[in-house]
Design a protein around this motif. Sequence first.
Motif, PDB file in Angstrom:
ATOM      1  N   LEU A  47      -0.616   7.950   3.943  1.00 50.02           N
ATOM      2  CA  LEU A  47       0.080   8.317   2.714  1.00 50.02           C
ATOM      3  C   LEU A  47      -0.431   7.400   1.611  1.00 50.02           C
ATOM      4  O   LEU A  47      -0.216   6.178   1.660  1.00 50.02           O
ATOM      5  CB  LEU A  47       1.592   8.174   2.898  1.00 50.02           C
ATOM      6  CG  LEU A  47       2.502   8.752   1.817  1.00 50.02           C
ATOM      7  CD1 LEU A  47       2.264  10.254   1.641  1.00 50.02           C
ATOM      8  CD2 LEU A  47       3.963   8.489   2.146  1.00 50.02           C
ATOM      9  N   LYS A  55       5.660   6.421  -2.306  1.00 49.69           N
ATOM     10  CA  LYS A  55       5.218   6.303  -0.911  1.00 49.69           C
ATOM     11  C   LYS A  55       6.232   5.545  -0.052  1.00 49.69           C
ATOM     12  O   LYS A  55       6.674   6.043   0.994  1.00 49.69           O
ATOM     13  CB  LYS A  55       3.859   5.580  -0.842  1.00 49.69           C
ATOM     14  CG  LYS A  55       2.760   6.163  -1.687  1.00 49.69           C
ATOM     15  CD  LYS A  55       1.438   5.479  -1.457  1.00 49.69           C
ATOM     16  CE  LYS A  55       1.454   3.977  -1.704  1.00 49.69           C
ATOM     17  NZ  LYS A  55       1.736   3.634  -3.112  1.00 49.69           N
ATOM     18  N   THR A  58       9.578   7.276   0.406  1.00 48.73           N
ATOM     19  CA  THR A  58       9.469   8.363   1.384  1.00 48.73           C
ATOM     20  C   THR A  58       9.585   7.819   2.806  1.00 48.73           C
ATOM     21  O   THR A  58      10.317   8.370   3.644  1.00 48.73           O
ATOM     22  CB  THR A  58       8.141   9.110   1.202  1.00 48.73           C
ATOM     23  OG1 THR A  58       8.093   9.696  -0.103  1.00 48.73           O
ATOM     24  CG2 THR A  58       7.979  10.196   2.250  1.00 48.73           C
ATOM     25  N   LEU A 211       3.047   6.689  10.351  1.00 52.72           N
ATOM     26  CA  LEU A 211       2.912   7.024   8.950  1.00 52.72           C
ATOM     27  C   LEU A 211       2.369   5.758   8.303  1.00 52.72           C
ATOM     28  O   LEU A 211       3.096   4.759   8.170  1.00 52.72           O
ATOM     29  CB  LEU A 211       4.247   7.425   8.319  1.00 52.72           C
ATOM     30  CG  LEU A 211       4.185   7.737   6.814  1.00 52.72           C
ATOM     31  CD1 LEU A 211       3.325   8.960   6.542  1.00 52.72           C
ATOM     32  CD2 LEU A 211       5.583   7.928   6.231  1.00 52.72           C
ATOM     33  N   ILE A 213       1.176   3.849   5.268  1.00 47.31           N
ATOM     34  CA  ILE A 213       1.258   3.855   3.818  1.00 47.31           C
ATOM     35  C   ILE A 213       0.320   2.785   3.273  1.00 47.31           C
ATOM     36  O   ILE A 213       0.398   1.618   3.661  1.00 47.31           O
ATOM     37  CB  ILE A 213       2.700   3.572   3.361  1.00 47.31           C
ATOM     38  CG1 ILE A 213       3.649   4.645   3.908  1.00 47.31           C
ATOM     39  CG2 ILE A 213       2.795   3.499   1.848  1.00 47.31           C
ATOM     40  CD1 ILE A 213       5.120   4.327   3.708  1.00 47.31           C
ATOM     41  N   ALA A 228      -2.243  12.363   3.138  1.00 47.49           N
ATOM     42  CA  ALA A 228      -1.442  12.999   2.096  1.00 47.49           C
ATOM     43  C   ALA A 228      -1.523  12.123   0.850  1.00 47.49           C
ATOM     44  O   ALA A 228      -1.315  10.913   0.922  1.00 47.49           O
ATOM     45  CB  ALA A 228       0.010  13.152   2.546  1.00 47.49           C
ATOM     46  N   MET A 230      -0.078  11.213  -2.847  1.00 49.17           N
ATOM     47  CA  MET A 230       1.144  11.343  -3.649  1.00 49.17           C
ATOM     48  C   MET A 230       0.899  10.995  -5.104  1.00 49.17           C
ATOM     49  O   MET A 230       0.172  10.047  -5.415  1.00 49.17           O
ATOM     50  CB  MET A 230       2.260  10.453  -3.100  1.00 49.17           C
ATOM     51  CG  MET A 230       2.907  10.972  -1.836  1.00 49.17           C
ATOM     52  SD  MET A 230       4.489  10.136  -1.459  1.00 49.17           S
ATOM     53  CE  MET A 230       5.566  10.861  -2.711  1.00 49.17           C
ATOM     54  N   ILE A 235       3.570  15.327  -3.140  1.00 47.76           N
ATOM     55  CA  ILE A 235       2.281  15.368  -2.441  1.00 47.76           C
ATOM     56  C   ILE A 235       1.419  16.406  -3.146  1.00 47.76           C
ATOM     57  O   ILE A 235       1.802  17.579  -3.249  1.00 47.76           O
ATOM     58  CB  ILE A 235       2.465  15.714  -0.960  1.00 47.76           C
ATOM     59  CG1 ILE A 235       3.153  14.548  -0.233  1.00 47.76           C
ATOM     60  CG2 ILE A 235       1.116  16.016  -0.305  1.00 47.76           C
ATOM     61  CD1 ILE A 235       3.410  14.797   1.237  1.00 47.76           C
TER      62      ILE A 235
END
Length: 300
Positions: A47, A55, A58, A211, A213, A228, A230, A235
């Motif tokens: 992310l 980020k 989330t 995930l 980040i 992904a 952001m 996104i």
Amino acid sequence: MPEPHPAPLIEVRDLVRRYGQGRLGGHRLTAVNGVSFSVMPAETLGLVGESGSGKSTTGRMLLGLEPLDEGEVFFNGTRISGLSPRAMKPWRRQMQVIFQDPYGALNPRQRVGDFVAEPLRVHKLAPSRSERADRVAALFRQVGLDPAFMHRYPHEFSGGQRQRICIARALALKPAFIVADEPITALDVSIQAQIVNLFQDLSETMGLAYLFISHDLAMIRYLCHRVAVMLRGRIVELAPVETLFDDPRHPYTQSLLRAIPNPDPDHRPPAHPRFDVDAHIPERDMEMVEVSPGHFVLRH
């Protein structure tokens, strides 16, 4: 007969988080605005985005550390968003977090062995002190630390060693999923590579899903399966990692990739118009379009 696709380990749908005064008046900031994605078992989803893109919020919403104004979170097909703290406790064993600042995550007055053993005590997985000590020693070895360090305090360790201690705590409950919130940003470059290699080894040996980040695109490309991107709480592009780097479609993604430093002194990137973030604020009603298999771009 074709084999069925595996079900997502984590699925989030239309997450929204707002901050501000609400009914009392004043402006409300929408930090996360309709975010949806999934993470498959043993997959690492990166992310990325600039600071303030939403980020970390989330990641915290996904774990229940931040309330949801709208949206749902599913773990192995079970809806876990909205559960009470007591009902959420069994699920917390399956989901852990590693924060950006390892020293801030540690208790300076607590021995690091007790810090790692605390989840085992809370979840009653190792009732006796000797059992917890044996388990903590095994965790220290797993993350590349000498078990003899268990009785030391956080200030006696380097930044990389502190992050290994935090990783050991995250592994204590044998989770299936970890949110790694910029876990290498505060470390030296040489130590960053060691920690990323540790993440990769743990994913392969334990089947962990992450995930991850980060704003370090080089590390994202090395470690992640999908990425992904952001922008302002949305996104804007989601794709397999090589597809995203080889064929970025959203102008914001293109601008991020152009900003990656090139060590070649003779390299001169082609001139491109500057991407104006303020002029491209993604709205809630914009839709994601699949431009190629698995490659989604927010219509712009």
